[in-house]
Write a protein that holds these residues in place. Sequence first.
Motif, PDB file in Angstrom:
ATOM      1  N   MET A   2       8.140  10.499  -1.500  1.00 26.97           N
ATOM      2  CA  MET A   2       8.436   9.077  -1.661  1.00 26.97           C
ATOM      3  C   MET A   2       9.577   8.655  -0.732  1.00 26.97           C
ATOM      4  SD  MET A   2       9.330   6.901  -5.091  1.00 26.97           S
ATOM      5  CE  MET A   2      10.694   7.947  -5.483  1.00 26.97           C
ATOM      6  N   SER A   3      10.616   9.462  -0.643  1.00 27.79           N
ATOM      7  CA  SER A   3      11.760   9.134   0.210  1.00 27.79           C
ATOM      8  C   SER A   3      11.373   9.095   1.685  1.00 27.79           C
ATOM      9  CB  SER A   3      12.884  10.154   0.009  1.00 27.79           C
ATOM     10  OG  SER A   3      13.340  10.117  -1.310  1.00 27.79           O
ATOM     11  N   VAL A   4      10.584  10.064   2.117  1.00 24.85           N
ATOM     12  CA  VAL A   4      10.168  10.107   3.522  1.00 24.85           C
ATOM     13  C   VAL A   4       9.289   8.910   3.859  1.00 24.85           C
ATOM     14  CG1 VAL A   4       8.758  11.382   5.202  1.00 24.85           C
ATOM     15  CG2 VAL A   4      10.433  12.596   3.812  1.00 24.85           C
ATOM     16  N   THR A   5       8.320   8.611   2.995  1.00 32.58           N
ATOM     17  CA  THR A   5       7.439   7.479   3.295  1.00 32.58           C
ATOM     18  C   THR A   5       8.203   6.157   3.271  1.00 32.58           C
ATOM     19  OG1 THR A   5       6.734   7.433   0.981  1.00 32.58           O
ATOM     20  CG2 THR A   5       5.302   8.579   2.535  1.00 32.58           C
ATOM     21  N   ARG A   6       9.128   6.007   2.361  1.00 32.41           N
ATOM     22  CA  ARG A   6       9.955   4.788   2.347  1.00 32.41           C
ATOM     23  C   ARG A   6      10.793   4.677   3.610  1.00 32.41           C
ATOM     24  NH1 ARG A   6      12.729   4.100  -3.563  1.00 32.41           N
ATOM     25  NH2 ARG A   6      10.973   3.117  -4.578  1.00 32.41           N
ATOM     26  N   THR A   7      11.380   5.795   4.011  1.00 34.81           N
ATOM     27  CA  THR A   7      12.212   5.784   5.219  1.00 34.81           C
ATOM     28  C   THR A   7      11.387   5.413   6.435  1.00 34.81           C
ATOM     29  OG1 THR A   7      13.682   7.436   4.262  1.00 34.81           O
ATOM     30  CG2 THR A   7      13.748   7.176   6.653  1.00 34.81           C
ATOM     31  N   VAL A   8      10.207   5.991   6.568  1.00 38.91           N
ATOM     32  CA  VAL A   8       9.336   5.671   7.711  1.00 38.91           C
ATOM     33  C   VAL A   8       8.990   4.191   7.709  1.00 38.91           C
ATOM     34  CG1 VAL A   8       7.012   6.029   8.663  1.00 38.91           C
ATOM     35  CG2 VAL A   8       8.392   7.996   7.979  1.00 38.91           C
ATOM     36  N   ILE A   9       8.640   3.663   6.553  1.00 44.18           N
ATOM     37  CA  ILE A   9       8.257   2.251   6.471  1.00 44.18           C
ATOM     38  C   ILE A   9       9.455   1.331   6.714  1.00 44.18           C
ATOM     39  CG2 ILE A   9       7.425   0.474   4.876  1.00 44.18           C
ATOM     40  CD1 ILE A   9       5.443   2.633   3.848  1.00 44.18           C
ATOM     41  N   LEU A  10      10.644   1.733   6.252  1.00 37.98           N
ATOM     42  CA  LEU A  10      11.836   0.910   6.517  1.00 37.98           C
ATOM     43  C   LEU A  10      12.238   0.954   7.988  1.00 37.98           C
ATOM     44  CD1 LEU A  10      14.020   1.689   3.379  1.00 37.98           C
ATOM     45  CD2 LEU A  10      12.964  -0.503   3.981  1.00 37.98           C
ATOM     46  N   MET A  11      12.100   2.122   8.600  1.00 39.05           N
ATOM     47  CA  MET A  11      12.479   2.264  10.013  1.00 39.05           C
ATOM     48  C   MET A  11      11.453   1.597  10.944  1.00 39.05           C
ATOM     49  SD  MET A  11      15.325   4.024  10.018  1.00 39.05           S
ATOM     50  CE  MET A  11      15.509   4.821  11.574  1.00 39.05           C
ATOM     51  N   ARG A  12      10.195   1.659  10.557  1.00 39.62           N
ATOM     52  CA  ARG A  12       9.105   1.087  11.349  1.00 39.62           C
ATOM     53  C   ARG A  12       8.190   0.291  10.418  1.00 39.62           C
ATOM     54  NH1 ARG A  12       9.844   3.273  16.169  1.00 39.62           N
ATOM     55  NH2 ARG A  12      10.436   5.435  16.385  1.00 39.62           N
ATOM     56  N   PRO A  13       8.580  -0.946  10.122  1.00 41.29           N
ATOM     57  CA  PRO A  13       7.840  -1.740   9.136  1.00 41.29           C
ATOM     58  C   PRO A  13       6.361  -1.967   9.469  1.00 41.29           C
ATOM     59  CG  PRO A  13       9.919  -2.794   9.693  1.00 41.29           C
ATOM     60  CD  PRO A  13       9.755  -1.639  10.618  1.00 41.29           C
ATOM     61  N   LYS A  14       6.028  -1.919  10.733  1.00 51.14           N
ATOM     62  CA  LYS A  14       4.627  -2.158  11.105  1.00 51.14           C
ATOM     63  C   LYS A  14       3.835  -0.866  11.246  1.00 51.14           C
ATOM     64  CE  LYS A  14       5.681  -6.535  13.041  1.00 51.14           C
ATOM     65  NZ  LYS A  14       5.034  -7.702  13.441  1.00 51.14           N
ATOM     66  N   ALA A  15       4.475   0.239  10.950  1.00 50.31           N
ATOM     67  CA  ALA A  15       3.784   1.531  11.053  1.00 50.31           C
ATOM     68  C   ALA A  15       2.776   1.670   9.920  1.00 50.31           C
ATOM     69  CB  ALA A  15       4.791   2.674  10.991  1.00 50.31           C
ATOM     70  N   ARG A  16       1.662   2.286  10.233  1.00 54.10           N
ATOM     71  CA  ARG A  16       0.647   2.574   9.223  1.00 54.10           C
ATOM     72  C   ARG A  16       0.820   4.028   8.796  1.00 54.10           C
ATOM     73  NH1 ARG A  16      -2.677  -1.508   8.456  1.00 54.10           N
ATOM     74  NH2 ARG A  16      -3.153  -2.941  10.137  1.00 54.10           N
ATOM     75  N   VAL A  17       1.209   4.205   7.551  1.00 46.80           N
ATOM     76  CA  VAL A  17       1.345   5.551   6.992  1.00 46.80           C
ATOM     77  C   VAL A  17       0.048   5.840   6.250  1.00 46.80           C
ATOM     78  CG1 VAL A  17       2.661   7.039   5.448  1.00 46.80           C
ATOM     79  CG2 VAL A  17       3.834   5.261   6.768  1.00 46.80           C
ATOM     80  N   GLY A  18      -0.668   6.825   6.719  1.00 50.68           N
ATOM     81  CA  GLY A  18      -1.986   7.120   6.149  1.00 50.68           C
ATOM     82  C   GLY A  18      -1.893   7.649   4.730  1.00 50.68           C
ATOM     83  N   ARG A  19      -2.444   6.883   3.800  1.00 47.34           N
ATOM     84  CA  ARG A  19      -2.421   7.293   2.398  1.00 47.34           C
ATOM     85  C   ARG A  19      -3.208   8.576   2.198  1.00 47.34           C
ATOM     86  NH1 ARG A  19      -5.494   5.510  -2.386  1.00 47.34           N
ATOM     87  NH2 ARG A  19      -6.649   4.183  -0.972  1.00 47.34           N
ATOM     88  N   THR A  20      -4.323   8.710   2.882  1.00 50.14           N
ATOM     89  CA  THR A  20      -5.133   9.920   2.748  1.00 50.14           C
ATOM     90  C   THR A  20      -4.352  11.147   3.193  1.00 50.14           C
ATOM     91  OG1 THR A  20      -7.120   8.606   3.123  1.00 50.14           O
ATOM     92  CG2 THR A  20      -7.325  10.986   3.392  1.00 50.14           C
ATOM     93  N   ALA A  21      -3.627  11.020   4.297  1.00 50.07           N
ATOM     94  CA  ALA A  21      -2.825  12.150   4.796  1.00 50.07           C
ATOM     95  C   ALA A  21      -1.730  12.513   3.796  1.00 50.07           C
ATOM     96  CB  ALA A  21      -2.220  11.811   6.157  1.00 50.07           C
ATOM     97  N   VAL A  22      -1.078  11.511   3.223  1.00 47.16           N
ATOM     98  CA  VAL A  22      -0.014  11.764   2.245  1.00 47.16           C
ATOM     99  C   VAL A  22      -0.600  12.454   1.004  1.00 47.16           C
ATOM    100  CG1 VAL A  22       1.686  10.675   0.718  1.00 47.16           C
ATOM    101  CG2 VAL A  22       1.473   9.910   3.092  1.00 47.16           C
ATOM    102  N   VAL A  23      -1.755  12.000   0.546  1.00 45.88           N
ATOM    103  CA  VAL A  23      -2.396  12.624  -0.616  1.00 45.88           C
ATOM    104  C   VAL A  23      -2.745  14.074  -0.306  1.00 45.88           C
ATOM    105  CG1 VAL A  23      -4.485  12.609  -2.054  1.00 45.88           C
ATOM    106  CG2 VAL A  23      -3.238  10.483  -1.649  1.00 45.88           C
ATOM    107  N   TRP A  24      -3.251  14.348   0.892  1.00 53.19           N
ATOM    108  CA  TRP A  24      -3.570  15.731   1.267  1.00 53.19           C
ATOM    109  C   TRP A  24      -2.323  16.607   1.321  1.00 53.19           C
ATOM    110  CZ3 TRP A  24      -7.770  18.204   0.572  1.00 53.19           C
ATOM    111  CH2 TRP A  24      -8.994  17.553   0.626  1.00 53.19           C
ATOM    112  N   VAL A  25      -1.226  16.042   1.799  1.00 56.90           N
ATOM    113  CA  VAL A  25       0.032  16.798   1.812  1.00 56.90           C
ATOM    114  C   VAL A  25       0.473  17.101   0.381  1.00 56.90           C
ATOM    115  CG1 VAL A  25       2.497  16.625   2.355  1.00 56.90           C
ATOM    116  CG2 VAL A  25       0.805  16.000   4.077  1.00 56.90           C
ATOM    117  N   MET A  26       0.378  16.097  -0.508  1.00 58.97           N
ATOM    118  CA  MET A  26       0.770  16.299  -1.906  1.00 58.97           C
ATOM    119  C   MET A  26      -0.124  17.346  -2.570  1.00 58.97           C
ATOM    120  SD  MET A  26       1.861  12.355  -3.032  1.00 58.97           S
ATOM    121  CE  MET A  26       0.433  12.176  -3.997  1.00 58.97           C
TER     122      MET A  26
END
Length: 186
Positions: free
Chosen positions: A127-151
């Motif tokens: 959660m912290s990493v994804t929030r940081t990425v989105i705050l640092m790059r608001p227009k970045a697309r963080v792949g939900r599927t990739a995050v789920v696979w990592v989890m």
Amino acid sequence: MSALSNTTYPSHSPSADTVLGVLYTLCIVLGVPANLAALYFFSRQRSRTLRNASSQSLLREHTLLFNTIYLAIVLNDLLITATVIPVAEGFFSSRDPVLFGVPLFCTVWGFLWNILPFYSVFLVFVMSVTRTVILMRPKARVGRTAVVWVMLGYLGFLGVRVLVALFLEDVKYMYTANDQYCWEDR
């Protein structure tokens, strides 16, 4: 037997055990409904987001990503709360293992207890990493599927790690009244 099993401790105070039992029970009584309410909220939030936001919306993607992470955290917390039930029960039964006295239960409990707290920390990290990425790059697309696979991958890693210990290293879980848990006995 391990050194832990052979260690002697002073006798336990029945009044201290009662206080601990009440505290554990309070955590269960508050934790289960609160996590169920959170589960309901995030499930409804997810379906509302799917219904109302356009499919290409970056806000929709971020909302679905965080809902997925929060749902995983809530489910993990519910399981952690469930693993505390036999510990509370033991405090009220003078540390006489009722549930922990069943070897299969002790093994399943030990398996879960060696996974859930580590997974909880990992989910907060995700959660912290994804929030940081989105705050640092608001227009970045963080792949939900990739995050789920990592989890799921990390959860699988934790499970395999414990299963290897159980089957290849011949680890057994045994109840000790001194600790009020089922611990590894190598």
